[in-house]
Design an enzyme around this catalytic site. Structure first.
Site, PDB file in Angstrom:
ATOM      1  N   LEU A 279       0.810  -1.220   0.000  1.00 11.63           N
ATOM      2  CA  LEU A 279       0.000   0.000   0.000  1.00 11.63           C
ATOM      3  C   LEU A 279       0.845   1.272   0.000  1.00 11.63           C
ATOM      4  O   LEU A 279       0.303   2.364   0.146  1.00 11.63           O
ATOM      5  CB  LEU A 279      -0.915   0.004   1.229  1.00 11.63           C
ATOM      6  N   ARG A 280       2.162   1.122  -0.168  1.00  7.59           N
ATOM      7  CA  ARG A 280       3.000   2.324  -0.206  1.00  7.59           C
ATOM      8  C   ARG A 280       2.632   3.217  -1.386  1.00  7.59           C
ATOM      9  O   ARG A 280       2.754   4.435  -1.318  1.00  7.59           O
ATOM     10  CB  ARG A 280       4.479   1.942  -0.279  1.00  7.59           C
ATOM     11  N   GLY A 281       2.222   2.604  -2.487  1.00  7.67           N
ATOM     12  CA  GLY A 281       1.852   3.386  -3.665  1.00  7.67           C
ATOM     13  C   GLY A 281       0.721   4.344  -3.373  1.00  7.67           C
ATOM     14  O   GLY A 281       0.795   5.542  -3.690  1.00  7.67           O
TER      15      GLY A 281
END
Length: 342
Positions: A279-281
């Site tokens: 979920l870093r994006g």
């Protein structure tokens, strides 16, 4: 103090300049990775932006440059703050830009504890490292793709947390280390591992200008600067001052920028379409879009902000697709066009 090339006078490289500006507005975006040809203004842009920023106020005598207005700081500053009647004296200093050499050891980077003094005298003596010097400024790593992986991982961890913790033989020292990490390199000399690539907030590709007029203008401006730095800087003073005001105003507006649920859904849909891991994006996409909205004076994040920051926020997070030989930037642009429309 050496005169720096004006930020506003840099020709082209708009995506690189925007990425560094966004990271300066919100340090939580994470580091900026700049890959491309040599001699394209990578280090010049970082130093120019730092020189453009207003001087920062620090606690006098603090080796970490703690903010006197902050609720917390290093152990020494907090101890002085607790002392009865103690007043924090402060001074104004330029925003630091610290270069990290490729041959630096871990102790040089994070700092070193003097174990001999600790064991013989019972004194916790600590020699601050490069991370301490970079606090509230910029840490620049040229040829980051040639730096040892464990040091890159360490830098990104500290940049994300804003705190450096050094532990040796049962002793522990922690101090603030909130900085904008900027790494640059030439992909021909080696690539970063995907696990490390993903840890950088934004990734920018820079290329040597291919338009004749643009190349000529780069040479003209650089030559004029080297012949008379002060006169050249004076000519660009108004533009730099305008950029400084935008940046300072963006920082003050940042916390008030709203992110509607519809934009959160858009960000998630885009990342799902591209198949990014984790979920870093989404997190980086939202942080960068919020910083862009603040920089532009907008009250809430909209489609236009997401579209603008999607390439630098996502291009380095894509898996290699053997059935699609298009570059990562092309794939992001294609996904953005399909989701948001032309």
């Amino acid at each position: 103090m050496a005169v720096q090339f004006p930020f506003s006078a840099i020709v082209g490289q708009d995506e690189m300049k925007l990425a560094i500006l966004l990271a300066a507005v919100d340090w939580r975006i994470g580091g900026v990775l700049v890959f491309g040809d040599r001699g394209t203004g990578k280090s010049t842009a970082v130093r120019a932006l730092a020189a453009l920023l207003p001087k920062m106020r620090v606690v006098a005598g603090c080796p970490y440059g703690c903010d006197p207005a902050a609720a917390s700081g290093c152990e020494a500053c907090e101890a002085r703050g607790r002392a009865a009647g103690a007043a924090r004296k402060s001074v104004l200093v330029p925003v630091p830009v610290v270069d990290l050499p490729l041959g630096a050891t871990e102790d040089r980077v994070v700092g070193a504890l003097d174990l001999e003094r600790a064991l013989s005298q019972g004194v916790k003596a600590f020699e601050p490292g490069l991370l301490a010097r970079a606090n509230r400024g910029f840490l620049y790593v040229d040829e980051v793709n040639l730096l040892e992986d464990h040091l890159v991982d360490l830098l990104i961890d500290v940049a994300a947390s804003g705190e450096n913790v050094v532990e040796r033989e049962g002793l522990s020292v922690r101090h603030p280390a909130r900085f904008v990490l900027v790494g640059s390199g030439n992909p021909e000399e080696g690539e970063l591992r995907p696990q490390l690539l993903d840890r950088f907030g934004l990734s920018v590709e820079v290329r040597t200008p291919e338009v004749l007029a643009e190349r000529v203008e780069v040479v003209r401006r650089r030559d004029a600067f080297e012949r008379d730095p002060h006169a050249f800087t004076e000519r660009w003073k108004k533009e730099d001052e305008r950029t400084r005001r935008r940046l300072v105003a963006g920082r003050s507006r940042l916390d008030g920028v709203r992110v509607p649920d519809a934009m959160l859904e858009r960000a998630a849909q885009l990342c799902m379409a591209l198949g990014t891991d984790g979920l870093r994006g989404e997190l980086t996409l939202i942080r960068a879009a919020r910083a862009l909205a603040a920089l532009q004076g907008d009250a809430e994040v909209a489609d236009a902000h997401l579209k603008r920051v999607a390439p630098p926020a996502l291009r380095h997070r894509l898996r290699r697709n053997p059935l699609d030989d298009a570059g990562s930037s092309v794939r992001v642009d294609r996904a953005v066009a399909e989701l948001f429309g032309p």
